[in-house]
Design a protein around this motif. Structure first.
Motif, short mmCIF file in Angstrom:
data_model
loop_
_atom_site.label_atom_id
_atom_site.label_comp_id
_atom_site.label_asym_id
_atom_site.label_seq_id
_atom_site.Cartn_x
_atom_site.Cartn_y
_atom_site.Cartn_z
N LEU A 64 55.29 -57.46 -81.09
CA LEU A 64 56.01 -58.84 -81.23
C LEU A 64 57.29 -58.68 -81.94
CD1 LEU A 64 52.94 -61.11 -81.95
CD2 LEU A 64 54.48 -61.32 -79.82
N GLN A 65 57.58 -57.71 -82.95
CA GLN A 65 58.54 -57.59 -83.42
C GLN A 65 59.66 -57.08 -82.63
OE1 GLN A 65 58.61 -54.95 -86.92
NE2 GLN A 65 60.76 -55.08 -87.06
N ALA A 66 59.10 -56.16 -81.53
CA ALA A 66 60.00 -55.65 -80.57
C ALA A 66 60.62 -56.79 -79.58
CB ALA A 66 59.39 -54.80 -79.76
N LEU A 67 59.73 -57.51 -79.16
CA LEU A 67 60.15 -58.78 -78.44
C LEU A 67 61.15 -59.58 -78.89
CD1 LEU A 67 56.81 -59.76 -76.65
CD2 LEU A 67 58.59 -58.23 -75.65
N SER A 105 65.04 -59.44 -94.06
CA SER A 105 65.78 -58.35 -92.88
C SER A 105 67.06 -58.80 -92.80
CB SER A 105 64.80 -58.76 -91.51
OG SER A 105 65.36 -57.95 -90.33
N ASP A 106 67.62 -57.95 -92.25
CA ASP A 106 69.22 -58.20 -91.74
C ASP A 106 69.16 -58.70 -90.38
OD1 ASP A 106 70.10 -56.97 -94.14
OD2 ASP A 106 70.37 -55.07 -93.30
N ASP A 107 68.20 -58.47 -89.58
CA ASP A 107 67.94 -59.16 -88.34
C ASP A 107 67.69 -60.61 -88.61
OD1 ASP A 107 66.92 -60.22 -85.80
OD2 ASP A 107 66.85 -58.32 -85.16
N PHE A 108 68.42 -61.55 -88.55
CA PHE A 108 68.20 -62.98 -88.85
C PHE A 108 67.15 -63.63 -87.71
CE2 PHE A 108 71.91 -63.50 -85.75
CZ PHE A 108 71.40 -64.57 -85.10
N TRP A 109 66.86 -62.99 -86.81
CA TRP A 109 65.88 -63.38 -85.96
C TRP A 109 64.41 -63.30 -86.55
CZ3 TRP A 109 67.21 -66.75 -82.85
CH2 TRP A 109 68.78 -66.96 -82.33
N LEU A 110 64.34 -61.93 -87.15
CA LEU A 110 63.08 -61.65 -87.95
C LEU A 110 62.96 -62.77 -89.08
CD1 LEU A 110 62.62 -57.81 -87.83
CD2 LEU A 110 61.47 -59.73 -86.45
N ALA A 136 65.21 -68.14 -100.53
CA ALA A 136 65.69 -66.73 -100.38
C ALA A 136 66.90 -66.75 -99.37
CB ALA A 136 64.49 -65.69 -99.81
N ARG A 137 66.69 -67.55 -98.35
CA ARG A 137 67.89 -67.70 -97.47
C ARG A 137 68.62 -68.97 -97.65
NH1 ARG A 137 66.99 -62.68 -94.23
NH2 ARG A 137 69.09 -63.51 -93.15
N ALA A 138 68.78 -69.45 -98.62
CA ALA A 138 69.32 -70.88 -98.97
C ALA A 138 70.80 -70.74 -98.65
CB ALA A 138 69.16 -71.53 -100.27
N GLU A 139 71.31 -69.66 -98.92
CA GLU A 139 72.86 -69.56 -99.08
C GLU A 139 73.27 -68.86 -97.68
OE1 GLU A 139 74.57 -68.42 -102.81
OE2 GLU A 139 72.79 -69.10 -103.72
N ASP A 140 72.49 -68.60 -96.72
CA ASP A 140 72.67 -67.75 -95.78
C ASP A 140 73.74 -68.55 -94.76
OD1 ASP A 140 72.40 -66.34 -92.90
OD2 ASP A 140 70.78 -65.54 -93.67
N THR A 141 74.52 -67.94 -94.13
CA THR A 141 75.75 -68.62 -93.36
C THR A 141 75.37 -68.92 -92.14
OG1 THR A 141 76.99 -66.75 -93.17
CG2 THR A 141 77.50 -68.31 -95.11
N GLU A 142 74.15 -68.23 -91.61
CA GLU A 142 73.70 -68.06 -90.08
C GLU A 142 73.33 -69.46 -89.75
OE1 GLU A 142 73.12 -67.71 -86.45
OE2 GLU A 142 74.07 -66.07 -87.37
N PHE A 143 73.62 -69.96 -88.64
CA PHE A 143 73.31 -71.43 -88.15
C PHE A 143 71.76 -71.29 -87.85
CE2 PHE A 143 71.96 -73.67 -84.39
CZ PHE A 143 72.38 -75.02 -84.71
#
Length: 189
Positions: A64-67, A105-110, A136-143
């Motif tokens: 699933l991670q690969a997908l 993860s650096d991969d924001f999809w994960l 943990a991700r509160a300040e993330d700038t990724e939409f």
């Protein structure tokens, strides 16, 4: 450009065959769908995996991670997160440690998958984990991360709106406007 209704109708025989197929064949089918250029193939793969999530085992999470990390976009990541990964974590609670790594993860999809995996848990939501992931991700700038946090919090507000309001108030300065609007949209505000 096939509409969902027509796609699901065309995929009925595939869905019926998938119910009897061993899990390794499900992932072979999904991999073949992922190789196609048309997104509808990936949608059918998500439907097949979602309908058979109860049969998946812990070692399937790597597949699933690969997908999730290939041809990534919200339209495939979200159903895999909430209908497949979520069901697997519910059935195999030891998989929460994987979600605990994916959130960083650096991969924001994960990371999005980790945030959304409890989306359908309702009363069974591990609120402490949900709030920890949001923090943990509160300040993330990724939409897509901002939107996922808000969506997950909004869903949890159906169970405990006060806890969501409190979390948003305590993290007011760290959460994006989008996250706060989403979190407080229905009952959280």
């Amino acid at each position: 450009g096939i509409q969902s209704k027509e796609r699901r109708s065309a995929a009925r025989p595939t869905m019926a065959e998938a119910r009897a197929a061993p899990s390794r064949r499900l992932f072979g089918f999904a991999a073949g769908c992922w190789e196609q250029s048309e997104r509808e193939f990936q949608y059918v793969a998500c439907d097949v995996l979602g309908a058979n999530a109860a049969r998946l085992e812990t070692h399937h999470l790597a597949r699933l991670q690969a997908l999730i990390t290939t041809k990534s976009w919200w339209d495939t990541v979200d159903p895999l997160a909430s209908h497949v990964v979520g069901d697997m974590v519910a059935a195999h609670p030891e998989l929460v440690v994987v979600m605990d790594t994916w959130i960083d993860s650096d991969d924001f999809w994960l990371a999005r998958t980790a945030i959304l995996h409890q989306l359908r848990f309702g009363e069974r939501t591990d609120a402490k984990r949900l709030f920890a992931y949001a923090d943990a991700r509160a300040e993330d700038t990724e939409f897509f991360i901002r939107k996922a946090i808000g969506w997950a919090l909004r869903q949890y507000a159906r169970v405990d709106a006060g806890a969501v309001r409190s979390f948003v108030a305590q993290h007011e300065d760290r959460l994006s406007g989008l996250t706060k609007r989403e979190a407080l949209k229905h009952g959280g505000g």
